[in-house]
Enzyme design. Structure first.
Site, PDB file in Angstrom:
ATOM      1  N   GLU A 150       0.650  -1.245   0.077  1.00 33.72           N
ATOM      2  CA  GLU A 150       0.071  -0.236   0.178  1.00 33.72           C
ATOM      3  C   GLU A 150       0.885   0.982  -0.471  1.00 33.72           C
ATOM      4  O   GLU A 150       0.754   1.882   0.495  1.00 33.72           O
ATOM      5  CB  GLU A 150      -1.168  -0.373   1.535  1.00 33.72           C
ATOM      6  CG  GLU A 150      -1.834  -1.281   1.061  1.00 33.72           C
ATOM      7  CD  GLU A 150      -2.800  -1.113   2.470  1.00 33.72           C
ATOM      8  OE1 GLU A 150      -2.493  -0.386   3.315  1.00 33.72           O
ATOM      9  OE2 GLU A 150      -3.707  -2.803   2.373  1.00 33.72           O
TER      10      GLU A 150
ATOM     11  N   ASN B 244       1.586  -5.022  -3.214  1.00 34.34           N
ATOM     12  CA  ASN B 244       0.737  -5.217  -3.034  1.00 34.34           C
ATOM     13  C   ASN B 244       0.176  -4.155  -2.707  1.00 34.34           C
ATOM     14  O   ASN B 244       0.431  -3.151  -1.995  1.00 34.34           O
ATOM     15  CB  ASN B 244       0.524  -6.169  -1.711  1.00 34.34           C
ATOM     16  CG  ASN B 244      -0.267  -6.668  -1.641  1.00 34.34           C
ATOM     17  OD1 ASN B 244      -1.342  -7.314  -2.425  1.00 34.34           O
ATOM     18  ND2 ASN B 244      -1.062  -7.296  -0.297  1.00 34.34           N
TER      19      ASN B 244
ATOM     20  N   HIS C  90     -11.091  -5.930  -2.945  1.00 33.33           N
ATOM     21  CA  HIS C  90     -11.598  -6.328  -1.525  1.00 33.33           C
ATOM     22  C   HIS C  90     -12.668  -5.338  -2.052  1.00 33.33           C
ATOM     23  O   HIS C  90     -12.949  -4.328  -2.424  1.00 33.33           O
ATOM     24  CB  HIS C  90     -10.990  -5.005  -0.607  1.00 33.33           C
ATOM     25  CG  HIS C  90     -10.129  -5.887   0.482  1.00 33.33           C
ATOM     26  ND1 HIS C  90     -10.388  -6.944   1.260  1.00 33.33           N
ATOM     27  CD2 HIS C  90      -8.931  -5.671   0.663  1.00 33.33           C
ATOM     28  CE1 HIS C  90      -9.040  -7.491   1.783  1.00 33.33           C
ATOM     29  NE2 HIS C  90      -8.145  -6.677   1.454  1.00 33.33           N
TER      30      HIS C  90
ATOM     31  N   GLU D 176      -6.334 -11.090  -1.774  1.00 35.45           N
ATOM     32  CA  GLU D 176      -7.205 -11.080  -0.129  1.00 35.45           C
ATOM     33  C   GLU D 176      -8.121 -10.719  -0.555  1.00 35.45           C
ATOM     34  O   GLU D 176      -9.461  -9.889  -0.715  1.00 35.45           O
ATOM     35  CB  GLU D 176      -6.185  -9.400   0.213  1.00 35.45           C
ATOM     36  CG  GLU D 176      -4.751  -9.317   0.163  1.00 35.45           C
ATOM     37  CD  GLU D 176      -4.531  -8.181   1.166  1.00 35.45           C
ATOM     38  OE1 GLU D 176      -5.703  -6.969   1.981  1.00 35.45           O
ATOM     39  OE2 GLU D 176      -3.174  -7.980   1.610  1.00 35.45           O
TER      40      GLU D 176
ATOM     41  N   ASP E  92     -12.159 -10.656  -0.678  1.00 36.41           N
ATOM     42  CA  ASP E  92     -13.992 -10.612  -0.373  1.00 36.41           C
ATOM     43  C   ASP E  92     -14.408  -9.547  -0.963  1.00 36.41           C
ATOM     44  O   ASP E  92     -13.586  -8.729  -1.607  1.00 36.41           O
ATOM     45  CB  ASP E  92     -13.653 -10.778   1.135  1.00 36.41           C
ATOM     46  CG  ASP E  92     -12.771  -9.079   1.711  1.00 36.41           C
ATOM     47  OD1 ASP E  92     -12.893  -7.981   0.973  1.00 36.41           O
ATOM     48  OD2 ASP E  92     -12.097  -9.147   3.004  1.00 36.41           O
TER      49      ASP E  92
END
Length: 459
Positions: free
Chosen positions: A153, A194, A230, A258, A260
């Site tokens: 990030e 990432n 996400h 990651e 979801d």
């Protein structure tokens, strides 16, 4: 992402010689479907939850990769300068290794969940602390962690550099310096940058694209780009696959790290149907790109998802609900991999007639021995037992170590001897096999592995 105590960030905090996709002994469930194409499906794991409901069983049987949710972040590993706490990270590693699962390391350099003592260092001290931390952590797990999120990030949504303490004190060079330190610490690990909100072709993903393009030209060691994904139902980017492909075209691996897909709660049939379709689209985007290595779901059950704490009124983002029941999103994920839904995993507690004193009866089963992983001073092996033309109620597999090897840990079988001539017998739950059916057991060992011939007999 699962956030640590006191951290409420939209951003996600979010493998032995390294386990590669396609060599896991946990080859059932989602991981088993993924292995058919040499990829992985992983999950983020909290070792403190493995005894809650079906959490541990799902973790062990559904995935061929794991990522430590919080246990490998800086605040967990080095809360005080020079004082490391390996307990939870080692727990994650041991369980993954016992199951033959690949491990993704997450994360080495991040602006969040980094102790205040790090942030208070001078420029010179901070650069050295970064290199020291990367070196210490990666050296401990050298040859055992397949992929590392080295920098996490580092960009704002508009494509500018995030003005974190890393950026403010060390400038643009800190990202390249982190990757150089990581390569020196473990040359075998695949090194990733990432970030979140990069799933579409937009200002942020383009900024990362430009950075990694420069790295490739300048010889900065980078192997992959992680896309956190996400997402919100009905908002999977239409150019997700295209975006992944343009990074792959640079000669880089990509991964959805990651995933979801959340919704306004409570869920209903329509929302869950949309979620199923969105999971299918997300997996399909990865599976359509040859260099997309796999997908990590950021958690197992809605019960422990990070989302409701950060986005009140939203949640239900994972593949199992709060009661550990599969949602239709599970089937969507399988469909996105081009697979069929695997049958439910069951465990039988039927006691077999096998006893350590029964002589083996030859000819009714076969065994295949293979080394799945190797590292300095040790290795991991898997043995597949297959019944012949008739069902069997127990088995015993024998081989002889010829290089001084010794079993250090064994699962799904028992062995009275750990060196020399070894005979491994079925556990209470996997001795009964139908005609032509198979089961596997595995072990870790010390020494340099040979290639012994295994023989199987009923017991």
């Amino acid at each position: 992402m699962a956030v640590g105590a006191g951290v409420l960030s939209i951003a996600a905090a979010a493998t032995l010689a390294v386990t590669a996709p396609g060599t896991s002994s946990a080859a059932s469930g989602l991981g088993g479907v993924a292995e058919a194409s040499g990829r992985y499906v992983g999950t983020a794991v909290d070792p403190g939850r493995v005894n809650d409901g079906s959490y541990g069983t799902i973790l062990d049987t559904e995935f061929n990769s794991v990522t430590a949710e919080n246990a490998m972040k800086w605040d967990a590993l080095q809360p005080s300068q020079g004082q490391y706490n390996w307990t939870n990270a080692d727990t994650v590693m041991r369980r993954a290794e016992a199951n033959g699962q690949m491990v993704r390391g997450h994360t080495l350099v991040w602006h969040s969940q980094t102790p205040q003592w790090v942030q208070n260092l001078s420029t010179t001290q901070l650069r050295q602390a970064m290199v020291d931390h990367i070196t210490t952590v990666m050296t401990r797990y050298k040859g055992r962690i397949a992929h590392w999120d080295v920098v996490n990030e580092a960009f704002n949504d508009d494509g500018s550099r995030r003005q974190s303490f890393w950026q403010q004190k060390l400038g643009d060079s800190y990202i390249a310096d982190a990757f150089r330190a990581a390569r020196a610490a473990d040359p075998s690990a695949k090194l990733y940058i990432n970030d979140y909100s990069t799933d579409a072709i937009n200002s942020k993903s383009t900024a990362i694209y430009n950075l990694v393009s420069q790295f490739k030209q300048q010889g900065v060691p980078i192997d992959g780009v992680g896309f956190q994904a996400h997402l919100i139902i009905n908002q999977v980017p239409s150019n997700f696959q295209q975006n992944l492909q343009r990074f792959a075209d640079l000669g880089l691996d990509v991964a959805i790290t990651e995933l979801d897909i959340r919704m306004q709660t409570p869920p209903d049939a329509a929302k869950l149907a949309t979620q199923k379709s969105d999971y299918q689209k997300s997996f399909a985007a990865c599976w359509a790109v040859t260099r997309c290595k796999g997908v990590t779901i950021w958690g197992i059950t809605d019960k422990f998802s990070w989302i409701p704490d950060v986005f009140p009124g939203q949640g239900a983002a994972l593949l199992w609900n709060e009661s550990y029941q599969k949602k239709s999103a599970y089937d969507g994920s399988v469909a996105g991999m081009g697979g069929t839904v695997p049958p439910p995993t069951t465990t039988t507690t039927t006691t077999t007639t096998t006893t350590s004193g029964n002589p083996p009866v030859p000819g009714a089963c076969a065994a295949t021995y293979r080394v799945t992983n190797q590292w300095q001073g040790g290795f991991q092996a898997e043995v597949r037992v297959t019944a012949g033309s008739s069902a069997i109620t127990g088995w015993a597999v024998s081989w002889t170590f010829g290089n001084g090897e010794r079993i250090t840990q064994i699962w799904n079988a028992t062995a009275a001897s750990t060196s020399g001539a070894v005979t491994a017998r079925n556990a209470a739950y996997n001795g009964r096999l139908g005609a032509g059916a198979s089961t596997t057991f595995g072990f870790t060992g010390s020494g340099t592995p040979g290639t012994p011939t295994a023989t199987c007999a009923t017991a």
